[in-house]
Scaffold this motif. Structure first.
Motif, mmCIF file in Angstrom:
data_model
loop_
_atom_site.group_PDB
_atom_site.id
_atom_site.type_symbol
_atom_site.label_atom_id
_atom_site.label_comp_id
_atom_site.label_asym_id
_atom_site.label_seq_id
_atom_site.Cartn_x
_atom_site.Cartn_y
_atom_site.Cartn_z
ATOM 1 N N LEU A 158 0.699 -1.175 -0.055
ATOM 2 C CA LEU A 158 0.043 0.191 -0.139
ATOM 3 C C LEU A 158 0.670 1.263 0.144
ATOM 4 C CD1 LEU A 158 -2.904 -0.978 2.614
ATOM 5 C CD2 LEU A 158 -2.657 -1.318 0.063
ATOM 6 N N THR A 255 -3.058 13.464 1.210
ATOM 7 C CA THR A 255 -1.895 12.599 1.303
ATOM 8 C C THR A 255 -1.881 11.870 2.570
ATOM 9 O OG1 THR A 255 -0.686 13.657 -0.622
ATOM 10 C CG2 THR A 255 0.334 11.721 0.362
ATOM 11 N N LYS A 280 1.379 6.536 1.343
ATOM 12 C CA LYS A 280 0.266 5.761 0.732
ATOM 13 C C LYS A 280 0.007 5.884 -0.698
ATOM 14 C CE LYS A 280 -4.069 3.646 2.224
ATOM 15 N NZ LYS A 280 -5.314 3.626 3.075
ATOM 16 N N LYS A 281 -0.025 4.846 -1.374
ATOM 17 C CA LYS A 281 -0.146 4.962 -2.954
ATOM 18 C C LYS A 281 -1.427 5.598 -3.158
ATOM 19 C CE LYS A 281 3.201 1.352 -3.722
ATOM 20 N NZ LYS A 281 3.551 0.022 -4.340
ATOM 21 N N PRO A 282 -1.942 6.683 -3.816
ATOM 22 C CA PRO A 282 -3.115 7.330 -4.187
ATOM 23 C C PRO A 282 -3.827 6.255 -5.183
ATOM 24 C CG PRO A 282 -1.621 8.929 -3.913
ATOM 25 C CD PRO A 282 -0.759 7.698 -3.929
ATOM 26 N N GLU A 283 -5.018 6.136 -4.970
ATOM 27 C CA GLU A 283 -5.545 5.368 -6.151
ATOM 28 C C GLU A 283 -5.623 6.284 -7.304
ATOM 29 O OE1 GLU A 283 -9.645 4.048 -5.132
ATOM 30 O OE2 GLU A 283 -8.940 3.120 -3.075
ATOM 31 N N GLY A 284 -5.353 5.231 -8.466
ATOM 32 C CA GLY A 284 -5.547 6.106 -9.615
ATOM 33 C C GLY A 284 -4.197 6.680 -10.167
ATOM 34 N N ASP A 286 0.288 6.443 -10.980
ATOM 35 C CA ASP A 286 1.031 5.275 -11.179
ATOM 36 C C ASP A 286 2.212 5.499 -10.358
ATOM 37 O OD1 ASP A 286 3.155 7.412 -12.458
ATOM 38 O OD2 ASP A 286 1.546 7.582 -13.800
ATOM 39 N N ASP A 287 2.980 4.432 -10.362
ATOM 40 C CA ASP A 287 4.213 4.379 -9.325
ATOM 41 C C ASP A 287 5.174 5.450 -9.415
ATOM 42 O OD1 ASP A 287 2.904 1.782 -8.230
ATOM 43 O OD2 ASP A 287 4.298 0.792 -9.497
ATOM 44 N N THR A 290 3.664 8.524 -7.758
ATOM 45 C CA THR A 290 3.685 8.298 -6.422
ATOM 46 C C THR A 290 4.948 8.521 -5.890
ATOM 47 O OG1 THR A 290 1.813 6.872 -6.727
ATOM 48 C CG2 THR A 290 2.899 6.584 -4.856
#
Length: 386
Positions: A158, A255, A280-284, A286-287, A290
């Motif tokens: 996550l 965030t 935490k990786k936000p939905e939508g 890409d890596d 992020t």
């Protein structure tokens, strides 16, 4: 010559530096740093430590100097599961025992050195230190962070990978770092933010700071941005490992950030500060995007630590600080911290009993907002006159 009576002058009591290092878990860094089959040097607890990974994937930590004739084990080699001294090839195991002396018929029965019990938590290597020599208390380890990789080689589900920094601090005892837990006002003067809500809870081996703040529009750097809002919960688990959960609102973009702030004492008036950021990786997203966000927040919070470092390296130690009500429970925090420098049998209830305190920030913010408004008005005038 001043006519002020000497008895009316407040003196600074610098106190004496503790002759021991704190009991508890201390972080040496990211566990993956040590997982390359080579010995690594870490300065800690007034000596040098050697860290290496054995063939079973376990990380081992010993005193860094060979008990034979003082060779530096960190300059040796990993041979099998052992670390070999570069001086005479005495080979030491992770249990602290000499396992082999290639040129000798037998190993002396008393060929033992100091070992440190280890644990890997949240992808970081921790060691237990206790001047009384007790076994590691694993119930006192910091909590595992859900969604953050725990072991070496595991992938975060996550959150982003840790962005990790190491900063050596000379001329300060690590207690200077701990004082910040109760220090509301320095967030305005040092970190350029308005603390709008601030309270503490100390209990057992934990000390927590709850804070809400917004950035100052008249300053840049640190948290100085009018569109930056923070909701922070920061807890020390023992003497040297803090987890800071941060809800960050920047220009309406929300965030979730986790900051780990930890240190290891290196000498009576020095320590190594380490801190890491994971987002935490936000939905939508890409890596790559992020990772960029995580890097930006790491830079921002890193600037905040460097602001503290500048203060620590230029101040003196004060055992009898002269406080006002808005300074928070500094003395209570220090009593909490004292438990880690006290024999277990001598720990008093006042060091561990639950204590709560909330600072009334009303008066402070009234003054600070007026000061910032004046600063902005003056800046506008100077720009118009230029």
């Amino acid at each position: 010559m001043s006519d002020t009576p000497k008895t009316d002058v407040r003196s600074l009591d610098p106190g004496t530096t503790p002759m021991r290092y704190a009991r508890g878990w201390h972080c040496l860094g990211l566990a993956s740093t040590f997982a390359d089959g080579r010995p690594h040097a870490i300065t800690g607890f007034g000596t040098k430590l050697v860290v290496w990974q054995d063939s079973h994937g376990e990380l081992n930590v010993l005193d860094g100097y060979c008990r034979h004739m003082g060779g530096d084990l960190t300059q040796g080699e990993v041979k099998g599961d052992n670390v070999a001294c570069p001086f005479h090839d005495w080979r030491w195991g992770g249990d602290g025992k000499c396992k082999e002396i290639p040129y000798a018929r037998r190993v002396p029965l008393r060929a033992r050195t100091r070992r440190y019990e280890t644990a890997v938590r949240n992808g970081q290597l921790l060691v237990w230190n206790d001047p009384e020599g007790s076994a590691a208390d694993r119930d006192l380890l910091p909590p595992e962070l859900p969604g953050v990789a725990q072991g070496i080689g595991e992938k975060n589900d996550l959150y982003t990978d840790w962005s990790w920094e190491v900063v050596p601090i000379d001329g300060s005892h690590c207690r200077e770092l701990i004082d910040n837990v109760a220090d509301m006002a320095h967030f305005y003067y040092v970190h350029f933010s308005f603390p709008t809500s601030f309270r503490n809870i100390f209990e057992g081996n934990t000390a927590t700071q709850f804070m809400e703040s917004k950035g100052r529009p008249d300053k840049a750097g640190g948290y100085g941005d009018a569109e930056l809002f923070l909701k922070s919960e920061a807890t020390y688990y023992g003497p040297s490992y803090m987890i800071n959960w941060l809800d960050v609102d920047y220009k309406g973009f929300q965030t979730e950030v986790i900051l780990v702030n930890c240190h290891i004492p290196t000498g009576p008036d020095s320590f190594t500060l380490q801190y890491g950021i994971t987002v935490k990786k936000p939905e939508g997203l890409d890596d790559k995007t992020t990772a960029y966000i995580a890097k930006k927040y790491a830079k921002m919070f890193g600037e905040g630590f460097l602001q503290d470092v500048h203060i620590w390296q230029n101040k003196v130690a004060v055992q009898n600080p002269l406080l006002c009500e808005e300074d928070g429970p500094v003395y209570q925090l220090r009593r909490w911290y004292e438990q880690f420098y006290t024999d277990v049998a001598d720990v008093k209830p006042e060091m561990t009993d639950r204590f709560e305190f909330e600072v009334d920030t009303t008066k402070a913010n009234e003054y600070w907002h007026a000061e910032v408004a004046a600063n902005l008005a003056r800046r506008t005038e100077e720009t118009a006159d230029a």
